[in-house]
Design a protein around this motif. Structure first.
Motif, PDB file in Angstrom:
ATOM      1  N   MET A   1      -6.469  18.657   7.777  1.00  0.00           N
ATOM      2  CA  MET A   1      -5.582  17.677   7.146  1.00  0.00           C
ATOM      3  C   MET A   1      -5.190  18.155   5.757  1.00  0.00           C
ATOM      4  O   MET A   1      -5.950  18.858   5.099  1.00  0.00           O
ATOM      5  CB  MET A   1      -6.298  16.326   7.044  1.00  0.00           C
TER       6      MET A   1
ATOM      7  N   ILE B   1     -13.395  11.418  -0.221  1.00  0.00           N
ATOM      8  CA  ILE B   1     -13.878  10.122  -0.707  1.00  0.00           C
ATOM      9  C   ILE B   1     -15.152   9.744   0.035  1.00  0.00           C
ATOM     10  O   ILE B   1     -16.104   9.236  -0.541  1.00  0.00           O
ATOM     11  CB  ILE B   1     -12.783   9.044  -0.523  1.00  0.00           C
ATOM     12  N   LEU B   2     -15.180  10.013   1.335  1.00  0.00           N
ATOM     13  CA  LEU B   2     -16.378   9.750   2.136  1.00  0.00           C
ATOM     14  C   LEU B   2     -16.518  10.882   3.144  1.00  0.00           C
ATOM     15  O   LEU B   2     -15.641  11.083   3.986  1.00  0.00           O
ATOM     16  CB  LEU B   2     -16.261   8.399   2.846  1.00  0.00           C
TER      17      LEU B   2
ATOM     18  N   GLY C   1      -2.731   6.034   0.530  1.00  0.00           N
ATOM     19  CA  GLY C   1      -3.156   7.226  -0.212  1.00  0.00           C
ATOM     20  C   GLY C   1      -4.542   7.715   0.169  1.00  0.00           C
ATOM     21  O   GLY C   1      -5.066   8.646  -0.434  1.00  0.00           O
ATOM     22  N   ARG C   2      -5.153   7.051   1.168  1.00  0.00           N
ATOM     23  CA  ARG C   2      -6.444   7.527   1.695  1.00  0.00           C
ATOM     24  C   ARG C   2      -6.344   7.523   3.208  1.00  0.00           C
ATOM     25  O   ARG C   2      -6.008   6.499   3.806  1.00  0.00           O
ATOM     26  CB  ARG C   2      -7.590   6.596   1.272  1.00  0.00           C
ATOM     27  N   VAL C   3      -6.646   8.652   3.830  1.00  0.00           N
ATOM     28  CA  VAL C   3      -6.615   8.693   5.298  1.00  0.00           C
ATOM     29  C   VAL C   3      -8.048   8.573   5.820  1.00  0.00           C
ATOM     30  O   VAL C   3      -8.968   9.213   5.313  1.00  0.00           O
ATOM     31  CB  VAL C   3      -5.928   9.976   5.829  1.00  0.00           C
ATOM     32  N   VAL C   4      -8.219   7.693   6.801  1.00  0.00           N
ATOM     33  CA  VAL C   4      -9.500   7.546   7.489  1.00  0.00           C
ATOM     34  C   VAL C   4      -9.401   8.368   8.768  1.00  0.00           C
ATOM     35  O   VAL C   4      -8.436   8.206   9.527  1.00  0.00           O
ATOM     36  CB  VAL C   4      -9.776   6.071   7.815  1.00  0.00           C
ATOM     37  N   ALA C   5     -10.355   9.265   9.004  1.00  0.00           N
ATOM     38  CA  ALA C   5     -10.223  10.181  10.144  1.00  0.00           C
ATOM     39  C   ALA C   5     -11.559  10.428  10.816  1.00  0.00           C
ATOM     40  O   ALA C   5     -12.581  10.569  10.158  1.00  0.00           O
ATOM     41  CB  ALA C   5      -9.635  11.515   9.674  1.00  0.00           C
ATOM     42  N   SER C   6     -11.521  10.460  12.140  1.00  0.00           N
ATOM     43  CA  SER C   6     -12.733  10.647  12.921  1.00  0.00           C
ATOM     44  C   SER C   6     -12.439  11.526  14.125  1.00  0.00           C
ATOM     45  O   SER C   6     -11.329  11.491  14.659  1.00  0.00           O
ATOM     46  CB  SER C   6     -13.235   9.285  13.390  1.00  0.00           C
TER      47      SER C   6
ATOM     48  N   VAL D   1       1.993  12.116   9.078  1.00  0.00           N
ATOM     49  CA  VAL D   1       1.780  10.695   9.326  1.00  0.00           C
ATOM     50  C   VAL D   1       1.715   9.944   8.001  1.00  0.00           C
ATOM     51  O   VAL D   1       1.055  10.394   7.055  1.00  0.00           O
ATOM     52  CB  VAL D   1       0.459  10.483  10.118  1.00  0.00           C
TER      53      VAL D   1
ATOM     54  N   ALA E   1     -16.319   7.216  10.240  1.00  0.00           N
ATOM     55  CA  ALA E   1     -15.163   8.077  10.007  1.00  0.00           C
ATOM     56  C   ALA E   1     -15.219   8.591   8.579  1.00  0.00           C
ATOM     57  O   ALA E   1     -15.937   8.035   7.737  1.00  0.00           O
ATOM     58  CB  ALA E   1     -13.863   7.305  10.256  1.00  0.00           C
ATOM     59  N   ALA E   2     -14.503   9.652   8.311  1.00  0.00           N
ATOM     60  CA  ALA E   2     -14.388  10.182   6.952  1.00  0.00           C
ATOM     61  C   ALA E   2     -13.212   9.517   6.251  1.00  0.00           C
ATOM     62  O   ALA E   2     -12.318   8.965   6.900  1.00  0.00           O
ATOM     63  CB  ALA E   2     -14.170  11.692   7.010  1.00  0.00           C
ATOM     64  N   VAL E   3     -13.210   9.557   4.931  1.00  0.00           N
ATOM     65  CA  VAL E   3     -12.084   9.052   4.150  1.00  0.00           C
ATOM     66  C   VAL E   3     -11.672  10.152   3.172  1.00  0.00           C
ATOM     67  O   VAL E   3     -12.508  10.660   2.409  1.00  0.00           O
ATOM     68  CB  VAL E   3     -12.436   7.760   3.383  1.00  0.00           C
ATOM     69  N   VAL E   4     -10.408  10.551   3.245  1.00  0.00           N
ATOM     70  CA  VAL E   4      -9.906  11.677   2.453  1.00  0.00           C
ATOM     71  C   VAL E   4      -8.689  11.224   1.650  1.00  0.00           C
ATOM     72  O   VAL E   4      -7.803  10.539   2.186  1.00  0.00           O
ATOM     73  CB  VAL E   4      -9.515  12.858   3.370  1.00  0.00           C
ATOM     74  N   ALA E   5      -8.661  11.597   0.389  1.00  0.00           N
ATOM     75  CA  ALA E   5      -7.528  11.232  -0.470  1.00  0.00           C
ATOM     76  C   ALA E   5      -6.276  12.007  -0.066  1.00  0.00           C
ATOM     77  O   ALA E   5      -6.329  13.232   0.110  1.00  0.00           O
ATOM     78  CB  ALA E   5      -7.861  11.531  -1.931  1.00  0.00           C
ATOM     79  N   VAL E   6      -5.170  11.305   0.134  1.00  0.00           N
ATOM     80  CA  VAL E   6      -3.861  11.930   0.331  1.00  0.00           C
ATOM     81  C   VAL E   6      -2.895  11.208  -0.602  1.00  0.00           C
ATOM     82  O   VAL E   6      -2.133  10.340  -0.178  1.00  0.00           O
ATOM     83  CB  VAL E   6      -3.370  11.855   1.798  1.00  0.00           C
ATOM     84  N   PRO E   7      -2.973  11.565  -1.897  1.00  0.00           N
ATOM     85  CA  PRO E   7      -2.236  10.806  -2.920  1.00  0.00           C
ATOM     86  C   PRO E   7      -0.735  10.714  -2.640  1.00  0.00           C
ATOM     87  O   PRO E   7      -0.079   9.766  -3.071  1.00  0.00           O
ATOM     88  CB  PRO E   7      -2.522  11.581  -4.221  1.00  0.00           C
TER      89      PRO E   7
ATOM     90  N   VAL F   1       0.464   7.481   5.350  1.00  0.00           N
ATOM     91  CA  VAL F   1      -0.740   6.738   4.944  1.00  0.00           C
ATOM     92  C   VAL F   1      -0.450   6.157   3.565  1.00  0.00           C
ATOM     93  O   VAL F   1      -0.894   6.683   2.541  1.00  0.00           O
ATOM     94  CB  VAL F   1      -2.009   7.627   4.915  1.00  0.00           C
ATOM     95  N   PRO F   2       0.321   5.063   3.564  1.00  0.00           N
ATOM     96  CA  PRO F   2       0.822   4.518   2.291  1.00  0.00           C
ATOM     97  C   PRO F   2      -0.287   4.195   1.294  1.00  0.00           C
ATOM     98  O   PRO F   2      -0.074   4.223   0.080  1.00  0.00           O
ATOM     99  CB  PRO F   2       1.571   3.250   2.722  1.00  0.00           C
TER     100      PRO F   2
ATOM    101  N   GLY G   1       0.623   9.998   0.085  1.00  0.00           N
ATOM    102  CA  GLY G   1       0.940   8.929   1.030  1.00  0.00           C
ATOM    103  C   GLY G   1       1.394   9.424   2.397  1.00  0.00           C
ATOM    104  O   GLY G   1       1.779   8.637   3.250  1.00  0.00           O
TER     105      GLY G   1
ATOM    106  N   MET H   1     -14.128   1.263  10.076  1.00  0.00           N
ATOM    107  CA  MET H   1     -14.064   1.444   8.619  1.00  0.00           C
ATOM    108  C   MET H   1     -13.180   0.362   7.986  1.00  0.00           C
ATOM    109  O   MET H   1     -13.054   0.296   6.770  1.00  0.00           O
ATOM    110  CB  MET H   1     -13.485   2.816   8.254  1.00  0.00           C
TER     111      MET H   1
ATOM    112  N   VAL I   1      -0.093  12.240   5.345  1.00  0.00           N
ATOM    113  CA  VAL I   1      -1.090  13.236   5.703  1.00  0.00           C
ATOM    114  C   VAL I   1      -0.476  14.217   6.698  1.00  0.00           C
ATOM    115  O   VAL I   1       0.210  13.822   7.641  1.00  0.00           O
ATOM    116  CB  VAL I   1      -2.379  12.590   6.277  1.00  0.00           C
TER     117      VAL I   1
ATOM    118  N   LEU J   1     -12.070  18.333  10.230  1.00  0.00           N
ATOM    119  CA  LEU J   1     -13.001  17.705  11.163  1.00  0.00           C
ATOM    120  C   LEU J   1     -13.336  18.745  12.217  1.00  0.00           C
ATOM    121  O   LEU J   1     -12.445  19.478  12.662  1.00  0.00           O
ATOM    122  CB  LEU J   1     -12.356  16.485  11.828  1.00  0.00           C
TER     123      LEU J   1
END
Lengths: 322, 322
Positions: free
Chosen positions: A148, A35-36, B50-55, B45, A42-48, B47-48, A50, B90, A52, A98
């Motif tokens: 991830m 997503i970002l 559905g998007r994980v923010v990671a750095s 972990v 930070a990055a944003v990654v889809a984990v549909p 991430v309800p 829920g 973020m 990760v 990452l």
């Protein structure tokens, strides 16, 4: 030990952190799950799903890789592979990496660019993107990777779910990296396929999620050797595991190398790590997916045996791993 | 530079990787978001959103921290804080940390245990757990941290969303770490509050998600200095930012230290990094949440100005950061 770069080679310090990050990220295609990507806090990654699934590995020059034995691209591929294998060993679909690079300022920029190119290639093979990271100065070259992934609606396959009566199966390469290390250790550079297996493993990425879907009760990626890693499953699950050597898949190339070097292909397959094959337990032979080879059974008790006995290494066998 | 441990101090090599991991993970409480903690191939972990923010951040001994200036606990707290700050910047709620430790085998085990204790404490402050990691051998002590968080239904607040007419606001400490470094650089060890700000920052974790909820259009954590980091927002958003110095929050303690050392508190606040305060833009003064201080405005143009002019450092000012 490192091959000497030309005296006027552009270094990491010449290029600078920001420009180097720009070079290694520009023009790379991100998967849909990103997503970002790189460039923000930070990055944003889809984990549909829920949940990760995340794992970190740290690789140190001279300990986990050598730039006189491997190209930078191979080092990058290996760094990504060892960590992506951990994610698929939970049954997850890899989505993002990452990458932290700590290196001496006089490191050739081309070395880091090569490592990053290898990381991107390997991530893409597993369906993931390089979504962020960090680059810093250090006396030692250290690569840190976080992978991830997404469970895609399935339950994570841990090390602790093996049940008495399950069958044990493997997929991927067994003993190739150990054979490659033996070849390199004797000063040879071929056969290339075996040598490259040590330089950059080829984990069977698709087989982790497939095993989860097939109902695997436990799973692990083989990083320390089949017997040792099955030992982790046996310990965590409170069971015993017995392997039948006549069922072990020994590739003809492995037998050739063993014969040429006076090594033991069976020993490589049982104890060699770094191939990042997958081992799993399934509730009966019918549950084992295509592409997996059944090699043993789960019994009551503890520990791992080979043909019903404690494994002893072949006499005169030299152990290559520190 | 490192303080000498007693000759018979137990080392990392004495304890071994598995036992050390056991020591630093046993008895620690995980937050509810930790579905699967340390001990398997990977962590899981929740991430309800559905998007994980990671750095990821990498910290190197001698570059990012010094064990003669900080206790191991402070180093651990700082390592966690710098990365958790990226996640809250973020607008995300921190949930889990992965920790990679590469260190010389003769490192006292107590040093690594102290670093890990600091990491756990700081993670808990932010609502996160240490969910996994890696420990390896290296000539240089390198700590790699990945922080992960959940967007909780909000949109990620990037660096690129600032709009002309927005106001600029900050929360957290400005200039404290720079003042602390100046104090340490002159050989003093007090005032303790200021010195500890350099040793381990105290990012305002709750304010990141609060700003996101309040409709912040852009946000960044201040790691390189207010002006430089606002420069990233200005560049990414295609706008100009003007700061009014009379609005800058300068803590009385900072003014005291500046007066004692002949430093400039305003300069520390404008250019000092490592406090991991948060800067954000909001669509008008009414949107700025309690606890935030408005310090400027977003205008058409490019770059960052102070009172309408390009900032120049005070004459005779010594720049402490390499």
């Amino acid at each position: 030990m490192r091959p000497q770069p030309p005296r006027d080679a552009e270094t990491v310090a010449d290029v600078g952190e920001f420009h180097l990050i720009h070079r290694v990220t520009t023009g790379r295609a991100q998967p849909e799950t990103t997503i970002l990507g790189p460039g923000d806090d930070a990055a944003v990654v889809a984990v549909p799903d829920g949940r990760v699934v995340a794992s970190m590995d740290v690789l140190v020059e001279g300990v986990h890789f050598r730039l006189d034995w491997s190209t930078p691209e191979q080092v990058g591929r290996k760094a990504a592979a060892v960590n992506l294998a951990d994610v698929v060993a939970m049954g997850a679909l890899p989505s993002g990496l990452l990458v932290g690079v700590a290196c001496p300022p006089d490191t050739p920029a081309a070395t880091i660019q090569g490592i990053m190119a290898g990381l991107w290639e390997e991530a893409a093979k597993a369906g993931a993107g390089v979504v962020g990271g960090d680059m810093v100065s250090s006396a030692t070259l250290v690569i840190s990777i976080t992978a991830m992934g997404d469970m895609n609606g399935l339950e994570p396959v841990t090390r602790s779910g093996a049940l008495v009566g399950d069958v044990v199966a493997v997929t991927g390469r067994l003993g190739w990296a150990a054979a490659g290390l033996a070849v390199l250790g004797r000063g040879f550079r071929s056969p290339v396929g075996i040598v490259n297996a040590q330089r950059s493993p080829e984990p069977p990425y698709e087989e982790g999620p497939r095993a989860a879907e097939a109902g695997a009760t436990s799973m692990i990626d083989i990083s320390d050797g089949l017997l040792q890693d099955l030992g982790h499953i046996a310990d965590s699950s409170g069971v015993a595991i017995d392997i039948r050597t006549e069922l072990l898949p020994l590739h003809p190339r492995l037998l050739d190398v063993a014969s040429a070097l006076g090594g033991d292909a069976r020993h490589w397959a049982l104890t060699g790590g770094e191939d990042h094959a997958l081992a799993a337990t399934f509730p009966g032979p019918k549950a084992v997916p295509e592409g997996w080879t059944t090699i043993g059974t789960v019994r009551a008790g503890e520990g791992v045996t080979v043909d019903g006995r404690t494994y002893e290494k072949p006499p005169g066998w030299e152990h290559w791993r520190a």
